[in-house]
Design an enzyme around this catalytic site. Structure first.
Site, PDB file in Angstrom:
ATOM      1  N   GLN A 131       0.848  -1.200   0.000  1.00  0.00           N
ATOM      2  CA  GLN A 131       0.000   0.000   0.000  1.00  0.00           C
ATOM      3  C   GLN A 131       0.882   1.249   0.000  1.00  0.00           C
ATOM      4  O   GLN A 131       1.117   1.850   1.041  1.00  0.00           O
ATOM      5  CB  GLN A 131      -0.887  -0.030   1.250  1.00  0.00           C
ATOM      6  CG  GLN A 131      -1.890   1.074   1.341  1.00  0.00           C
ATOM      7  CD  GLN A 131      -3.073   0.850   0.444  1.00  0.00           C
ATOM      8  OE1 GLN A 131      -3.572  -0.250   0.340  1.00  0.00           O
ATOM      9  NE2 GLN A 131      -3.530   1.893  -0.191  1.00  0.00           N
ATOM     10  N   PHE A 132       1.359   1.652  -1.175  1.00  0.00           N
ATOM     11  CA  PHE A 132       2.234   2.820  -1.242  1.00  0.00           C
ATOM     12  C   PHE A 132       1.528   4.097  -0.808  1.00  0.00           C
ATOM     13  O   PHE A 132       2.169   5.051  -0.371  1.00  0.00           O
ATOM     14  CB  PHE A 132       2.837   2.985  -2.645  1.00  0.00           C
ATOM     15  CG  PHE A 132       1.895   3.552  -3.669  1.00  0.00           C
ATOM     16  CD1 PHE A 132       1.858   4.917  -3.910  1.00  0.00           C
ATOM     17  CD2 PHE A 132       1.049   2.721  -4.396  1.00  0.00           C
ATOM     18  CE1 PHE A 132       0.997   5.447  -4.861  1.00  0.00           C
ATOM     19  CE2 PHE A 132       0.189   3.236  -5.339  1.00  0.00           C
ATOM     20  CZ  PHE A 132       0.158   4.608  -5.576  1.00  0.00           C
ATOM     21  N   THR A 133       0.201   4.120  -0.863  1.00  0.00           N
ATOM     22  CA  THR A 133      -0.526   5.338  -0.511  1.00  0.00           C
ATOM     23  C   THR A 133      -0.460   5.662   0.981  1.00  0.00           C
ATOM     24  O   THR A 133      -0.887   6.742   1.392  1.00  0.00           O
ATOM     25  CB  THR A 133      -1.999   5.268  -0.962  1.00  0.00           C
ATOM     26  OG1 THR A 133      -2.631   4.165  -0.323  1.00  0.00           O
ATOM     27  CG2 THR A 133      -2.098   5.123  -2.477  1.00  0.00           C
TER      28      THR A 133
END
Length: 147
Positions: A78-80
């Protein structure tokens, strides 16, 4: 490194309408990495998560770990988690790690979790995924190795 942990009674991740990973009772982990993340940070998080006492004992107190209750883990990249929303209305993700490094960190994290004896299901790094979950509690805990 950042991990958002949610205690769940069930969770799954699908890619192109096909279930890729699913678990019963345990933790859904949303995992984000930065370029400077290290194996030492992974070791710290693996220890904390595998020993975190957030499952109820017979007295109804949060006193048992995921190992104690035979829980499972669903880990989703989950890069966000590194979104910066301080300026403007569109988040910036420049704080997220380079995809090649972040993928290695994510894989190492999952391998080390599995090495503790936990069952670890995963999503696919960088894929467009649909995550379904049933929160239990709810219990949601934020880990940030830089905080």
């Amino acid at each position: 490194m950042r991990v958002l942990l949610q205690r769940v009674s069930q969770a799954s991740v699908s890619i192109d309408d096909t279930v890729h990973g699913q678990i019963g009772s345990g933790f859904l982990l949303l995992v984000g990495a930065q370029d400077q993340d290290t194996s030492e940070q992974i070791d710290y998080l693996v220890h904390k998560i595998s020993h975190l006492r957030v499952f109820e004992d017979d007295a109804g107190k949060m006193n048992l770990s995921i190992n104690d209750v035979g829980g499972q883990i669903l880990s989703v990249s989950q890069f966000t988690l590194y979104a910066n929303t301080k300026k403007g209305n569109r988040p910036s993700f420049v704080g997220a790690g380079d995809p090649q490094h972040a993928s290695q960190i994510y894989d190492e994290f999952n391998q080390k979790l599995a090495a503790t004896g936990l069952t670890v299901a995963t999503g696919v790094f960088g894929a467009d995924m649909q995550v379904a979950l049933v929160n239990d509690g709810p219990v949601t805990i934020w880990f940030d190795t830089d905080a």
